[in-house]
Scaffold this motif. Structure first.
Motif, PDB file in Angstrom:
ATOM      1  N   HIS A 136       0.961  -1.276   0.124  1.00  0.00           N
ATOM      2  CA  HIS A 136       0.000  -0.122   0.015  1.00  0.00           C
ATOM      3  C   HIS A 136       0.708   1.127   0.036  1.00  0.00           C
ATOM      4  CE1 HIS A 136       0.785  -0.588   4.262  1.00  0.00           C
ATOM      5  NE2 HIS A 136       0.455   0.818   4.422  1.00  0.00           N
ATOM      6  N   GLU A 137       1.824   1.094   0.588  1.00  0.00           N
ATOM      7  CA  GLU A 137       3.026   2.293   0.668  1.00  0.00           C
ATOM      8  C   GLU A 137       3.442   2.389  -0.883  1.00  0.00           C
ATOM      9  OE1 GLU A 137       3.969   1.240   5.243  1.00  0.00           O
ATOM     10  OE2 GLU A 137       5.431   0.538   3.604  1.00  0.00           O
ATOM     11  N   PHE A 138       4.110   1.575  -1.371  1.00  0.00           N
ATOM     12  CA  PHE A 138       4.533   1.442  -2.696  1.00  0.00           C
ATOM     13  C   PHE A 138       3.377   2.122  -3.737  1.00  0.00           C
ATOM     14  CE2 PHE A 138       5.172  -0.371  -6.867  1.00  0.00           C
ATOM     15  CZ  PHE A 138       6.540  -0.736  -6.910  1.00  0.00           C
ATOM     16  N   MET A 182       3.831   5.591  -5.872  1.00  0.00           N
ATOM     17  CA  MET A 182       3.737   5.579  -7.287  1.00  0.00           C
ATOM     18  C   MET A 182       2.462   6.372  -7.702  1.00  0.00           C
ATOM     19  SD  MET A 182       6.458   4.253  -7.823  1.00  0.00           S
ATOM     20  CE  MET A 182       6.374   4.275  -9.390  1.00  0.00           C
ATOM     21  N   GLU A 183       1.323   6.335  -7.156  1.00  0.00           N
ATOM     22  CA  GLU A 183       0.230   7.173  -7.421  1.00  0.00           C
ATOM     23  C   GLU A 183       0.382   8.558  -7.265  1.00  0.00           C
ATOM     24  OE1 GLU A 183      -4.232   7.763  -5.647  1.00  0.00           O
ATOM     25  OE2 GLU A 183      -3.028   6.711  -4.663  1.00  0.00           O
ATOM     26  N   LEU A 184       1.154   9.108  -6.435  1.00  0.00           N
ATOM     27  CA  LEU A 184       1.459  10.280  -5.987  1.00  0.00           C
ATOM     28  C   LEU A 184       2.481  11.230  -6.494  1.00  0.00           C
ATOM     29  CD1 LEU A 184       0.998  10.323  -2.062  1.00  0.00           C
ATOM     30  CD2 LEU A 184      -0.476  11.464  -3.447  1.00  0.00           C
ATOM     31  N   THR A 185       3.483  10.237  -7.370  1.00  0.00           N
ATOM     32  CA  THR A 185       4.605  10.789  -7.916  1.00  0.00           C
ATOM     33  C   THR A 185       4.135  10.977  -9.538  1.00  0.00           C
ATOM     34  OG1 THR A 185       5.514   8.795  -7.914  1.00  0.00           O
ATOM     35  CG2 THR A 185       6.483  10.410  -6.479  1.00  0.00           C
ATOM     36  N   ASP A 186       4.799  11.811 -10.211  1.00  0.00           N
ATOM     37  CA  ASP A 186       4.618  12.169 -11.609  1.00  0.00           C
ATOM     38  C   ASP A 186       5.386  11.165 -12.399  1.00  0.00           C
ATOM     39  OD1 ASP A 186       4.644  13.197 -14.180  1.00  0.00           O
ATOM     40  OD2 ASP A 186       4.021  15.085 -13.547  1.00  0.00           O
TER      41      ASP A 186
END
Length: 214
Positions: free
Chosen positions: A69-71, A75-79
């Motif tokens: 979930h952290e991974f 990845m969701e929050l980074t461009d």
């Protein structure tokens, strides 16, 4: 970090940069901490990409991208234009993830593979082995020697998607009495596995040298 990319990495022709992101908070990272990590990664990645250097996060157990979930949150929050991945096959399994699934899903963002194995008891675990456990007995193994990572499945994705980056052996220092031999023995075992099982076309084994299997 921007100056390092400009003055050191770019002149050497280096196109990506491994970052471990520091130690894991005692209770695991909060969502706010993950957001701040992502914000910093986006900014660093934006700046270093000006010099052709892709910021590549290295998810590592005992770090802030340990569990799935952290991974996925990072990845969701980074461009994806600015933040990439160095995928470690062993750490991915030790963090409870399905390496083949993760590699397939995030393949466009992977700049490099660290090829490491672990042991079957760690597959799909609900909690990561501790550093104390690792001090007692290494949780890492050389490629193909632990049989905890689906290395053939991962390589199939790499081949099907035509991966062109680096894939490197990541070998933990052998421990006295662990039965694996020297560093050279561990590398030779990895090379044999890659050649015999994965059918990787390595150069012939030299009569003398690091990969001598005699």
């Amino acid at each position: 970090m921007e100056e390092c990319a400009r003055d050191f990495l770019q002149p050497l022709g280096i196109d990506h940069w491994k970052n471990n992101m520091g130690a894991r908070p005692p209770e695991g990272p909060s969502d706010d901490q993950l957001k701040r990590l992502a914000d910093v990664a986006n900014e660093i990645g934006r700046r270093t990409l000006k010099y052709g250097v892709r910021l590549s996060l290295h998810p590592h157990i005992w770090g802030p991208m340990e569990r799935e979930h952290e991974f996925r949150r990072i990845m969701e929050l980074t461009d994806p234009k600015y933040v990439f991945l160095i995928m470690d096959t062993g750490h991915n399994v030790l963090g409870g993830m399905d390496t083949v699934k993760i590699v397939n899903e995030y393949f466009p963002r992977i700049t490099e593979f660290h090829l490491k194995d672990t042991f079957p008891q760690y597959r799909f675990n609900k909690s990561t082995p501790t550093q104390a456990q690792h001090r007692t007995k290494s949780v890492y193994a050389s490629v193909g020697q632990g049989k905890g990572v689906d290395v053939p499945g991962g390589f199939k994705v790499m081949r099907d998607k035509h991966f062109k980056g680096w894939a490197v052996f990541d070998i933990d220092a052998p421990r006295p009495g662990d039965g694996t031999g020297s560093v050279d023995d561990n590398i030779a075992a990895s090379v044999r596995y890659m050649r015999d099982t994965l059918k990787v076309k390595f150069p012939p084994v030299p009569k003398k040298g690091l990969f001598n299997e005699a």
